[in-house]
Design a protein around this motif. Sequence first.
Motif: not given
Length: 643
Positions: A580-584, A590-591, A611-614
Amino acid sequence: MKKQIAYKPVLLIFILFVVSVFVRLPNILDRPLANHNEDATSHVLVTLKSFEEHSISDHKFLPIFTRGGEASANIDNLPTASRSDGKGNWFYTSFPPLSFAVPFWGIKLFNVSIEPLTLRIFNLILHLISACLLYIIVSQCFQERNNDKLSLGILSPAIVAVTVYLFSAEPLWSHSNAYWSLSLAQPIWLLVIFISLKINKIQNIFPPVNLKLLIYLGLFLFFLCYTDWIGYVVSTSIFLYSVASLLFNSFSKPKTSSKKIKGFLGLCAVTLAVPIITILLMIAHFSSVIGVREYIEALFIRFTYRSNSDGDFLRRLLENYILGYGAFLFCILIFIFFLIFKTKHLIKFKKQQKEREQSKQLIQKQLVLLVWLASFPIIENFLLLQHAASYTFATLKVSVLISIVVGILYYRLQSFYKERFLNSVVILMVVLSVSTYYWVNKPSVLRESADLQLYGEQAGDLIRNTISNEEIAFIDTSVRGHLIYYAGRNIVESCAKADCIKEFLLTTSFRKAKIYLTGSNTGSTSEFYEWIQYGEPISYLEAELIENQDIFVKSLTFKAAKHQDENWENGISRNGSGFFVQDQRLLSLLKPGMELSFNASGKHKIDKVSGDQIWLSGNKLDPLSDGYPYYIKAVIHSRFPEF
């Protein structure tokens, strides 16, 4: 025998002081700067560090708020409260300079480091000195003629007053953790009160006043005015008392000796001349660096702001009084009730004391002047209502009045109640006051809070350890002295957009920047405190201004979200290679195909952004060694995103 008696009060005061230090010890030792007005302490520490990092010709011992090094120049972290010298250095203009210079001189004299503990110890010493002076003052008031010599025996009302001063909740904090100008002003103010009482006593016994005493009074008034604005209020109170005494003696007592009249005239002259001379010198002092117009304009703006009389400020000021002194205000009410209950006995007692009427009148005159001098500066709290409501240390001046009133009431009640009973009431109030201190300043809770760990040392250490001297620091929220002290540099606040960064860099010779992101989108103070409360992780971008046109991001360092459930641990997936990325706001950078470096698992390429997941290619990540609070780094070369 007399020498032993003389040492008793000094020893007792020292024991009481040591007990008060032990009460505060959990908040004094090994504790980073945090909340409850420690932004004032951090402000002073930043100035002391700046004194050390700049030459005297640059700062002239005025409260500079620009750290050393070119990367800190031209950054104003005190908007509306500071003015520039035109060389990139910013100076705080809201308070006189002596309270900043004196601790610096002391630190240099004893060759100790500039750190929170050093300033706390200095503040504790001021508390002890103030307590001793308060004892002498109260003792002097209750002393009769005695050939004008001060008795040093243990006098219960004076010890009680000292106890109140040492153990009231606000002095416990403001004479240790929250150092500001009033901390230094307290002992100087008490010296002024002592000399004023001495002069008043001489005026009523064998005028005229000794010229030496008037010189001492003028000297300490000067130091007081150059330390805190309370000096001007104190000067006004003495001047008004002198004028009233002069008029009373001139018209009500025509036969008053010319020596007595001259004494009061001398007092009027000193208390009128000293504040005028001091303010002119202070204007000249500040003007030598920032200019006359700029300094006077800054004073006017700050006074207008600090004197805001919003209704909520009044409520908060009263709340500060109750939290800081509630126990002993309750003690005053109890003692007054006891006195009312014994009114008849009090009248009878007075009739039995006719033979000592003259001495009692002298004591009464001294007490009237003492209460007048102690209460008048409280007016400053209402003149600068916004300041007094926002910072509890502004109520420190109230401690002298409350201590004296409790001592006076104790003195009155000694004729009707046993001291053991009265002492029990005082001790009970001490316990209540210390409990209030711990309730407001909980050491264990503070140690666990984000306020201590993130806002102070952790965030400051991060900035200091991740930025070079060739980079300017930017942050997306407001900045307080804590962050500047620990980071070792000034930081451009509420500036994390490309246009803002570019505009500032173009005013300097720098082209590289580090932008620290806290999760605050507006840079407002409320969002900043929300950030420190919930411990949002800091991300940072390394950027550069290319050909004075575009800001390009070179790298991004961030953390996984602090997310925990059956599928996620420390923001890392338990079932696959993702996080998960905290700061959207960072997602736009991030590509897929971009390479990320993790603390334990090394390099992984981004497979997809959902979404907010990498999600990554390759093996699963280690939640304990790769997840929150460890950093993830990405090498990037793209235009600065529109956050």
